[in-house]
Scaffold this active site. Sequence first.
Site, short mmCIF file in Angstrom:
data_model
loop_
_atom_site.label_atom_id
_atom_site.label_comp_id
_atom_site.label_asym_id
_atom_site.label_seq_id
_atom_site.Cartn_x
_atom_site.Cartn_y
_atom_site.Cartn_z
N MET A 25 0.85 -1.19 0.00
CA MET A 25 0.00 0.00 0.00
C MET A 25 0.89 1.25 0.00
SD MET A 25 -3.42 -0.92 2.08
CE MET A 25 -2.82 -0.58 3.71
N GLY A 26 2.15 1.09 -0.35
CA GLY A 26 3.05 2.24 -0.42
C GLY A 26 3.56 2.65 0.94
N ALA A 27 4.05 3.92 1.04
CA ALA A 27 4.75 4.40 2.25
C ALA A 27 5.85 3.39 2.57
CB ALA A 27 3.79 4.60 3.42
N LEU A 28 6.67 3.13 1.58
CA LEU A 28 7.61 2.01 1.63
C LEU A 28 8.73 2.23 2.64
CD1 LEU A 28 7.77 1.45 -2.24
CD2 LEU A 28 6.32 0.27 -0.58
N HIS A 32 9.75 -3.37 3.29
CA HIS A 32 9.42 -3.53 1.86
C HIS A 32 10.71 -3.77 1.06
CE1 HIS A 32 5.82 -1.05 3.10
NE2 HIS A 32 5.26 -2.10 2.55
N GLN A 59 -10.37 -2.35 2.16
CA GLN A 59 -9.91 -3.03 3.36
C GLN A 59 -9.83 -2.12 4.58
OE1 GLN A 59 -6.01 -4.02 1.40
NE2 GLN A 59 -5.22 -3.85 3.47
N ASP A 148 1.95 -9.56 9.20
CA ASP A 148 0.50 -9.70 9.00
C ASP A 148 0.20 -11.19 8.89
OD1 ASP A 148 -0.36 -6.82 8.71
OD2 ASP A 148 1.22 -6.94 7.23
N TYR A 182 8.69 -3.09 11.63
CA TYR A 182 8.48 -2.01 10.66
C TYR A 182 7.03 -2.02 10.20
CZ TYR A 182 13.33 -0.66 10.12
OH TYR A 182 14.59 -0.18 10.34
N SER A 183 6.43 -0.85 10.13
CA SER A 183 5.07 -0.72 9.63
C SER A 183 4.91 0.72 9.14
CB SER A 183 4.07 -0.99 10.75
OG SER A 183 2.80 -0.46 10.41
O1 PAF Z 1 -0.31 -5.88 3.57
C1 PAF Z 1 -0.68 -4.95 2.83
O2 PAF Z 1 0.04 -3.96 2.62
C2 PAF Z 1 -2.03 -5.03 2.16
O3 PAF Z 1 -2.96 -5.62 2.97
C3 PAF Z 1 -2.01 -5.67 0.75
C4 PAF Z 1 -1.57 -7.14 0.84
C5 PAF Z 1 -1.06 -4.92 -0.14
C6 PAF Z 1 -3.40 -5.65 0.13
O4 PAF Z 1 -3.87 -4.35 -0.02
#
Ligand code: PAF
Length: 275
Positions: A25-28, A32, A59, A148, A182-183
């Site tokens: 979802m970016g904000a790497l 990542h 989501q 996750d 990290y998040s």
């Molecule tokens: O873990 C995430 O960043 C998101 O849930 C994903 C897997 C990219 C789906 O939007």
Amino acid sequence: MKILTTVAEAQSLVRSKARVLVPTMGALHKAHAELIRVAREHAGRDGEVAVSIFVNPLQFEPGSDYEFYPRPEKVDEEFCRNAGVDFLFRPSAAEMYAGDRSVFVEESSLSKSLEGKSRPGHFRGVCTVVAKLFNILAPNAALFGEKDFQQLAIVRRMVHDLNFKIEIIAVPTMREDDGLAYSSRNQYLNLEERKQAAALYKALCAAANASKKSAGAVVARARQVIGEVPLARIDYVEVVDAITLQPVEMAGPGSVLVLAVFFGRTRLIDNIRLE
Ligand code: PAF
């Protein structure tokens, strides 16, 4: 690096070599970078590493941080370029979801507990977007972080039940020096919250090393450590089976200690496998 913003462009890319996808979802951040590194390892020098960046509205439950979720487009683009990504798929919400859409992908067992309970509809959103990304980008393999944990289990189940011919690769959680996983959401924490958030990993380790192995004792130990930092508000701490995600009575091989804790309005999750 190719940047693609439409489904048509992405689907017109013929896959002639191995393609490994890192959905984000970016904000790497560093975790990542690790996913991308492992993706490259799997793709090989000749294969393709694809990253998707899409803040998936489906989501985010109502009242959550969808609007505020960080979207540093240029920085993320540079990050991917520097990490050696071959193509970046970055669609808009309108490109991904037609106004009259009526089909969703829903896992109906593993998603009932933990995150699914606290965030109704979350995994329906995750499964729907991941299935779409799989169809659009046609990877041979896709990577997901173990932070996750429930998401990983549910994606595996979806791939199995819906016969996606895609290998799911789990990547161990990356942690900062004090153990905080990290998040992208860590950046919401103020200085004091950030300091206290280190208690989560401390709690996981203390509980995992506890001599008493009943799930109740392990959870109590984790709660005790988290209770020492005043800004933490526990959502859940549970010991569950690593595959079924059902609560277990005895902690041990095959089980995992999972937690979700608020610091202010920021909700953090983490987990540790038990031995
Ligand atoms: O873990 C995430 O960043 C998101 O849930 C994903 C897997 C990219 C789906 O939007």
